[in-house]
Design an enzyme around this catalytic site. Structure first.
Site, PDB file in Angstrom:
ATOM      1  N   LYS A 199     -10.421   4.696 -24.771  1.00 41.31           N
ATOM      2  CA  LYS A 199      -9.628   3.472 -24.814  1.00 41.31           C
ATOM      3  C   LYS A 199     -10.414   2.431 -25.604  1.00 41.31           C
ATOM      4  O   LYS A 199     -11.493   2.003 -25.189  1.00 41.31           O
ATOM      5  CB  LYS A 199      -9.331   2.960 -23.407  1.00 41.31           C
ATOM      6  CG  LYS A 199      -8.456   1.706 -23.385  1.00 41.31           C
ATOM      7  CD  LYS A 199      -8.155   1.291 -21.953  1.00 41.31           C
ATOM      8  CE  LYS A 199      -7.291   0.032 -21.907  1.00 41.31           C
ATOM      9  NZ  LYS A 199      -6.995  -0.395 -20.519  1.00 41.31           N
ATOM     10  N   LYS A 259      -6.163   5.909 -26.509  1.00 47.38           N
ATOM     11  CA  LYS A 259      -5.367   4.684 -26.558  1.00 47.38           C
ATOM     12  C   LYS A 259      -6.110   3.651 -27.396  1.00 47.38           C
ATOM     13  O   LYS A 259      -7.294   3.417 -27.137  1.00 47.38           O
ATOM     14  CB  LYS A 259      -5.148   4.177 -25.127  1.00 47.38           C
ATOM     15  CG  LYS A 259      -4.380   2.869 -25.022  1.00 47.38           C
ATOM     16  CD  LYS A 259      -4.297   2.402 -23.570  1.00 47.38           C
ATOM     17  CE  LYS A 259      -3.535   1.085 -23.480  1.00 47.38           C
ATOM     18  NZ  LYS A 259      -3.459   0.581 -22.086  1.00 47.38           N
TER      19      LYS A 259
END
Length: 323
Positions: free
Chosen positions: A191, A243
């Site tokens: 992320k 992400k």
């Protein structure tokens, strides 16, 4: 050689297609607010903060479209330093989980965001120490508490999005010790500290002051994304995720090539809003751009894509609009 033979007509193109999307490969993120009626999110056209009532209709539509699941985020009316609303059984996210699990738990995989950022008054993903820094190990204790409440509320899969070191091992140990051995863990492994989260922060009414660069990944680091995913697999993750998706397809491909467990990707709010904004100006074909953007993420290696278009895109796929 005549490669164009395999592009000559719709039938041959369909037979030669290397990558296909199916509704079951899509997950819909949903926001549920504690007070007031459904609220449109200005920076995310077409997306709303739902109420406990309106979310029922949204998940029924999602189930009818055949998507794989929904990921729930809570928008509380009160926040504090430790994010106490995240672990209160009647906190908005836990209440929403019970409502959704009761409504469509047999048809969709009900998933919950396990992170403190929506519930803290400082907007960080963990608790702070005396110097105002995110305290990794103290945060893990809060994540353990969240895991138990979310699992008890009916979440089938916990989305660990806080990027704390050791979070997967801590949550897995806690779940297993409490008998929630079948509750799965989705690790937001790679992320990145991305500019593309801006509209999401509007959606959850974030109170963040500063940034999250001390725990989210540097956008320039490709190898580190793979390293984080491998660590999460070792700690017991059931699924790992990259992400954002669109700007990190190289990382996604690396993780997919190395992983022996499912790999997902999150097409984040900024990716969504850019396409919506361009389409509203008439600059791109909205339907084709939506499909192409998600198809590209799947082609790069994502087994499942979290996208705000999940229900709508599934409807198009069911209708054969891209055949």
């Amino acid at each position: 050689m005549r490669p164009r033979r395999l592009r000559a007509n719709p039938g041959i193109r369909r037979l030669a297609s290397e990558t296909r999307l199916h509704p079951a490969q899509l997950v819909l993120p949903l926001f549920v607010r504690e007070e007031g009626g459904p609220m449109p999110i200005a920076s995310m056209p077409g997306v709303v903060q739902h109420t406990l009532d309106s979310v029922r209709g949204a998940v029924q539509d999602a189930a009818a479209a055949g998507i794989g699941g929904v990921m729930l985020f809570g928008v509380p009316s009160v926040r504090d330093a430790t994010g106490s609303g995240a672990t209160h059984p009647d906190g908005i996210l836990n209440r929403a989980t019970r409502v959704v699990a009761d409504e469509v738990g047999d048809a969709l995989v009900v998933q919950t965001d396990l992170c403190l950022d929506e519930f803290t008054d400082h907007g960080h993903c963990g608790v702070l120490d005396a110097l105002g820094r995110v305290d990794n190990d103290a945060t893990l204790e809060r994540y353990r508490e969240m895991a138990l409440v979310q699992a008890a509320s009916g979440s089938a899969l916990l989305g660990l999005s806080g990027m704390m070191d050791g979070q997967v091992a801590a949550v897995r140990e806690t779940l297993d010790g409490a008998g929630f051995v079948d509750t799965a863990i989705l690790a937001y492994s790679a992320k990145y500290a991305s500019a593309f989260y801006g509209p999401f922060r509007d959606a959850v009414e974030s109170t963040l002051d500063g940034d999250r660069r001390s725990y989210q990944l540097d956008p320039g680091n490709r190898r580190e994304g793979l390293r984080e995913a491998m660590l999460d697999i070792e700690e017991g993750a059931d699924v790992v995720m990259v992400k954002p998706a669109g700007s990190y397809l190289d990382v996604l491909a690396d993780v997919a090539a190395a992983s022996d467990i499912p790999v997902w990707a999150y097409q984040v709010s900024g990716e969504y809003s850019m396409i919506e904004a361009a389409a509203m100006q008439g600059w791109i074909d909205r339907k084709r751009a939506v499909h192409e953007s998600v198809l590209g993420i799947h082609r790069a290696g994502a087994d499942v894509v979290l996208t705000y278009w999940a229900t709508e895109l599934a409807g198009w796929l069911n209708n054969g609009d891209f055949a």
